[in-house]
Design an enzyme around this catalytic site. Sequence first.
Site: not given
Ligand code: EPU
Length: 433
Positions: A27-28, A98, A122, A127, A318, A340, A411
Amino acid sequence: MNNDRFLIKGLAGAKTLKGTVKVSGAKNAALKAMAASLLFKDEVTLRNVPGIEDIKRIADLLSDLGLDVNTKGKNTYILTPTKEISYRLNPDISKRIRSSIVLTGPLLARLGKVAFPHPGGCVIGERPIDLFIEGYKKMGAKVRVVRDEYIIEAPDGKLVGTELYLRNTSVTATETFMMAGVLAKGTTVIKNAALEPEIVHLAEYLNTCGARITGMGTPTITIRGGALLRSQKKAYVTMPDRIEAGSFIILAALAGKDVRIEKCNIENIQSLLETLKLSGVNIETGRDWVRVRSTKGKKGVCKAVHIKTHEYPGFPTDLQAPMTVFLTQAEGESLVFETIFEGRLNYTESLVRMHADITMMDPHRILVKGPKQLHGKTLESPDLRAGLAFVIAAIIAKGGSVVHNVYNIYRGYENIEERLQSLGVDIQLVSGD
Ligand code: EPU
């Protein structure tokens, strides 16, 4: 919201599941590759795309922006940019997913302008998108917030490559700036970049189509900007989903007699495999498969292990929820430290209702004492990962369970009940009242 739900008859701790299950495309990875179609002049074909709701939402968003979106069968998408691409992300669809945020990078880089609402997704705590906003500003863009919408514009229509240090290692921010950098003027350097294998996979594909990205898979990624990419009909083939693979392995460790999980990338799930082996799970691996067999007698009970979620190559957040279900069956005390996301342990209240012995120490840490026989209950899937963890908990529980909010599970997981049934799980989808 419809009332679709899963009815699951638990195995009451018996290890009877048998057979082979194939892992879907990630997915990701696929979501970002679909977003990357905005960097192209010609059509992009994506294969092995999972047939899941998040992919359908991104496809809806791209179609709404003006791309031609076509499918061939369930797992192939053909995305063709047109001359009439809009800069405004549809707010209703964006709020449901997201990863809509990753479209903003390529869109802004292509058109010099993008408008979008705060993205949804989610219910796993705060976020934020501050890293995205800061990065766009550093690349020369002006940011306005008008009512509920961010409007971001690059002067002269072009983002300018620069050095971007990510204060938090963020997966989607890394991917978004990597894509933005492909069409920016000059060189973009992302520091403290995320190392996730989906990022490397995307960069490698973009490079075969003319992008100039180096350092992916390391904390410093460098992107030399240029013109729109051309796929020239080279297809993107989605890598296997390591989270899905990991979830099946955990299920097999809990309830499997002899289960083979195929189409895995072993290297990408090393942290999980090492943890389960340490706990005592009987695991055999091949080039792209994992076999889990039950161990007879007292040896069948696994030992407690502590886990701490971490960016790749650490233990993935995850997989934290299914792993916690595993730990309810392990002997001793396990500490689970979710580093995280705040709020990503709230689902454990439902496991406690199922008779798990879990103590919340603080919003990031729980103590799990096992083994404890779980009991079937009526559950509400809060997000896709915890949703699948509930399904796993229901499978090992005594008695029947009902898991509501099945949309959340769809999803992220294609045909999940059919694949579980093929292993011997008694799970039925029920629609309506
Ligand atoms: N963060 C910030 N500011 C930002 C963006 C992120 O502070 O502008 C923080 C977040 O709050 C968090 C940390 O950075 O504490 C890491 O979050 P990250 O941005 O890496 O998460 P993401 O990119 O939103 C992706 C996956 C998630 C997975 C995380 C961590 C996708 C679409 N989503 O999320 O997947 O948990 O990386 O590996 O790629 C899922 O598939 O169920 C899922 C939630």
